[in-house]
Design an enzyme around this catalytic site. Structure first.
Site, mmCIF file in Angstrom:
data_model
loop_
_atom_site.group_PDB
_atom_site.id
_atom_site.type_symbol
_atom_site.label_atom_id
_atom_site.label_comp_id
_atom_site.label_asym_id
_atom_site.label_seq_id
_atom_site.Cartn_x
_atom_site.Cartn_y
_atom_site.Cartn_z
ATOM 1 N N HIS A 108 0.823 -1.115 0.084
ATOM 2 C CA HIS A 108 -0.107 -0.008 0.049
ATOM 3 C C HIS A 108 0.819 1.279 0.012
ATOM 4 O O HIS A 108 0.228 2.361 -0.232
ATOM 5 C CB HIS A 108 -1.109 -0.089 1.183
ATOM 6 C CG HIS A 108 -1.835 -1.020 1.315
ATOM 7 N ND1 HIS A 108 -2.681 -1.246 0.207
ATOM 8 C CD2 HIS A 108 -2.154 -1.831 2.109
ATOM 9 C CE1 HIS A 108 -3.632 -2.301 0.629
ATOM 10 N NE2 HIS A 108 -3.289 -2.690 1.889
ATOM 11 N N ASP B 104 -3.039 -10.434 -2.319
ATOM 12 C CA ASP B 104 -3.619 -10.083 -1.036
ATOM 13 C C ASP B 104 -4.999 -9.602 -1.288
ATOM 14 O O ASP B 104 -5.338 -8.941 -2.397
ATOM 15 C CB ASP B 104 -2.556 -8.960 -0.425
ATOM 16 C CG ASP B 104 -3.002 -8.462 0.981
ATOM 17 O OD1 ASP B 104 -2.320 -8.580 1.770
ATOM 18 O OD2 ASP B 104 -4.078 -7.776 1.118
ATOM 19 N N HIS C 114 -6.348 -7.113 -0.167
ATOM 20 C CA HIS C 114 -6.518 -5.606 -0.464
ATOM 21 C C HIS C 114 -5.874 -5.337 -1.590
ATOM 22 O O HIS C 114 -4.832 -6.018 -2.216
ATOM 23 C CB HIS C 114 -5.977 -5.006 0.826
ATOM 24 C CG HIS C 114 -6.429 -5.403 2.204
ATOM 25 N ND1 HIS C 114 -5.869 -6.205 3.051
ATOM 26 C CD2 HIS C 114 -7.637 -4.783 2.696
ATOM 27 C CE1 HIS C 114 -6.726 -6.405 4.099
ATOM 28 N NE2 HIS C 114 -7.724 -5.269 4.084
ATOM 29 N N ASP D 45 -4.439 -13.006 3.472
ATOM 30 C CA ASP D 45 -5.981 -12.392 4.119
ATOM 31 C C ASP D 45 -7.250 -12.722 3.399
ATOM 32 O O ASP D 45 -8.005 -12.265 3.811
ATOM 33 C CB ASP D 45 -5.587 -10.979 4.463
ATOM 34 C CG ASP D 45 -5.166 -9.881 3.396
ATOM 35 O OD1 ASP D 45 -5.021 -10.413 2.543
ATOM 36 O OD2 ASP D 45 -4.657 -8.750 3.583
HETATM 37 N N1 6DK Z 1 -9.248 0.607 6.952
HETATM 38 C C1 6DK Z 1 -2.686 -5.343 4.079
HETATM 39 O O1 6DK Z 1 -3.199 -6.800 4.491
HETATM 40 C C2 6DK Z 1 -3.011 -4.148 4.937
HETATM 41 O O2 6DK Z 1 -3.152 -5.415 2.777
HETATM 42 C C3 6DK Z 1 -4.564 -3.975 5.127
HETATM 43 C C4 6DK Z 1 -4.590 -2.622 5.668
HETATM 44 C C5 6DK Z 1 -6.137 -2.651 5.801
HETATM 45 C C6 6DK Z 1 -6.387 -1.128 6.734
HETATM 46 C C7 6DK Z 1 -7.903 -1.331 7.518
HETATM 47 C C8 6DK Z 1 -8.766 -0.619 6.989
HETATM 48 C C9 6DK Z 1 -10.037 1.598 6.473
HETATM 49 C C10 6DK Z 1 -10.988 1.035 5.639
HETATM 50 C C11 6DK Z 1 -11.891 1.777 5.135
HETATM 51 C C12 6DK Z 1 -11.783 3.266 5.220
HETATM 52 C C13 6DK Z 1 -10.641 3.585 5.821
HETATM 53 C C14 6DK Z 1 -9.796 2.877 6.375
HETATM 54 F F1 6DK Z 1 -0.583 -4.414 3.682
HETATM 55 C C15 6DK Z 1 -0.830 -5.211 3.982
HETATM 56 F F2 6DK Z 1 -0.597 -5.793 5.167
HETATM 57 F F3 6DK Z 1 -0.695 -6.358 3.290
HETATM 58 O O3 6DK Z 1 -9.645 -1.445 6.233
HETATM 59 ZN ZN ZN Z 2 -4.194 -7.189 2.877
#
Ligand code: 6DK
Ligand code: ZN
Length: 365
Positions: A141, A178, A180, A266
């Site tokens: 990210h 992943d 995400h 995940d």
């Molecule tokens: N926050 C990952 O697994 C990290 O891809 C995932 C990060 C998720 C953050 C949590 C989340 C939001 C949702 C909606 C609006 C604002 C914030 F990078 C890796 F670790 F791999 O859903």
């Molecule tokens: Zn993720």
């Protein structure tokens, strides 16, 4: 078959604290402190499983070294590096308010990016056939001017920019599984026709408003960003079909010199964040297909870099399945769960429709 393996105890010492990641702890509002979802447990247990089963003895251990400023600046802005450097003595945040790190966190993030570099070098130099970098913090990210979603540095992007300077590697395909969206990798290589950024992820999840099928790159890079947003609830059938109909054809058209898998776990059936249903068998079969394609296309050169995966009891079996495929293990580990027979593991019509939408774009590669 020799498989390189990167892990370092310091990866488990990256401290994300007790702010539950989706809601900062606040006792005054009744929000009880909780360990951050991105805590050491899942990844440490992957490593320990490899030790306990003895699979680690079949891997070639690679020692990570910290990524240098120069390497980090191949991807990130001086401002982002300065922000991390400034907070390194105290701990701080990577830039988006949800990427906490403790004292010395930048040093560990450098070791994660450097671990990805080491693994890429070993594959490209033929010291190993393929490699698995079990790094932490994750990276997919992070964008040039900020950390994001638990990611401080863009591990894969840094590794690719670094080895493209020093090694003979023109074209790289990144397959991000992943749950995400791999927005950071996409952003870095948006205009680069030599990097195919392909992401399979849960539709409209994280980051918000990101990972749409309409995001396709720009300029010379148009067509070389490919997104496959899958509906929540997608299981083994949907992912294997997506691999057969999108990932493999994309790889065959692109003809990479190296395939990098952003190996997040995940999308597993027990994940507290992802709403997908994958099992170790699904990860094994996806890995098998990608490795077979790599054998045809790029002498088997595959580099997996670990990303997310938050079900500490289950992720080890999922990652182990992938590592077994890389290492050519013929007698797979018998995982104790049995989610392969859950209802709707088979491809569903709305999942098929999502796959079709991305399939239609393959011609521009
Ligand atoms: N926050 C990952 O697994 C990290 O891809 C995932 C990060 C998720 C953050 C949590 C989340 C939001 C949702 C909606 C609006 C604002 C914030 F990078 C890796 F670790 F791999 O859903
Ligand atoms: Zn993720």
């Amino acid at each position: 078959m020799t498989t390189g393996y990167v892990y370092h105890e310091l990866y488990g010492w990256h401290d994300t604290g007790t702010h539950a990641s989706l809601a900062p702890a606040d006792p005054r509002r009744g929000i009880q402190p909780f360990h951050h979802l991105e805590n050491p447990e899942a990844k440490r247990r992957v490593h320990e499983l490899l030790v306990v089963t003895g699979l680690i003895d079949r891997l070639t251990r690679l020692t990570p070294r910290p990524a240098t400023d120069e390497e980090i600046l191949l991807v990130h802005t001086p401002g982002h590096l300065a922000r991390l450097t400034k907070a390194n003595d105290t701990g701080g945040d990577g830039g988006d308010g949800s990427t906490p790190f403790g004292r010395g966190g930048l040093d560990i993030a450098r070791l994660a990016a450097g671990g990805a570099i080491r693994a890429a070098e070993a594959v490209l130099e033929g010291k190993v056939d393929n490699a698995y970098a079990l790094v932490r913090p994750p990276g997919h990210h992070a964008v040039p001017d900020s950390g994001m979603g638990f990611c401080m540095l863009a591990n894969i992007a840094i590794a690719l920019r670094a080895v493209r300077r020093t090694h003979n590697v023109a074209r790289v395909a990144v397959v991000d599984i992943d749950v995400h969206h791999g927005n950071g990798t996409q952003t870095v290589f948006w205009e680069d026709p030599n990097v195919l950024a392909l992401s399979l992820h849960q539709d409209r999840f994280f980051p918000p408003n990101s990972g749409f099928v309409t995001e396709r790159g720009a300029g010379a890079g148009f067509g070389y960003t490919l997104n496959l947003p899958l509906p929540p609830g997608t299981g083994t059938g949907g992912y294997l079909e997506a691999t057969r109909r999108v990932v493999l054809p994309a790889l065959r058209r692109f003809k990479p010199d190296l395939i990098v898998v952003a190996a997040g776990f995940d999308a597993n059936a027990l994940d507290p964040l992802g709403r997908m249903m994958l099992t170790p068998r699904a990860y094994r079969e996806m890995a098998r297909m990608v490795l077979d394609a790599a054998a045809d296309l790029c002498d088997g050169r595959v580099l997996c870099v670990h990303e997310g995966g938050y079900a500490a009891a289950y992720v080890p079996f999922c990652a182990n399945a992938v590592i077994e495929v890389l290492a050519g293990v013929t007698e797979p580990f018998r995982e104790p769960f049995s989610f392969d027979n859950m209802g709707q593991q088979e491809l569903q019509p709305h999942q098929d429709a999502a796959i079709k939408a991305t399939e239609a774009l393959l011609g521009d590669i």
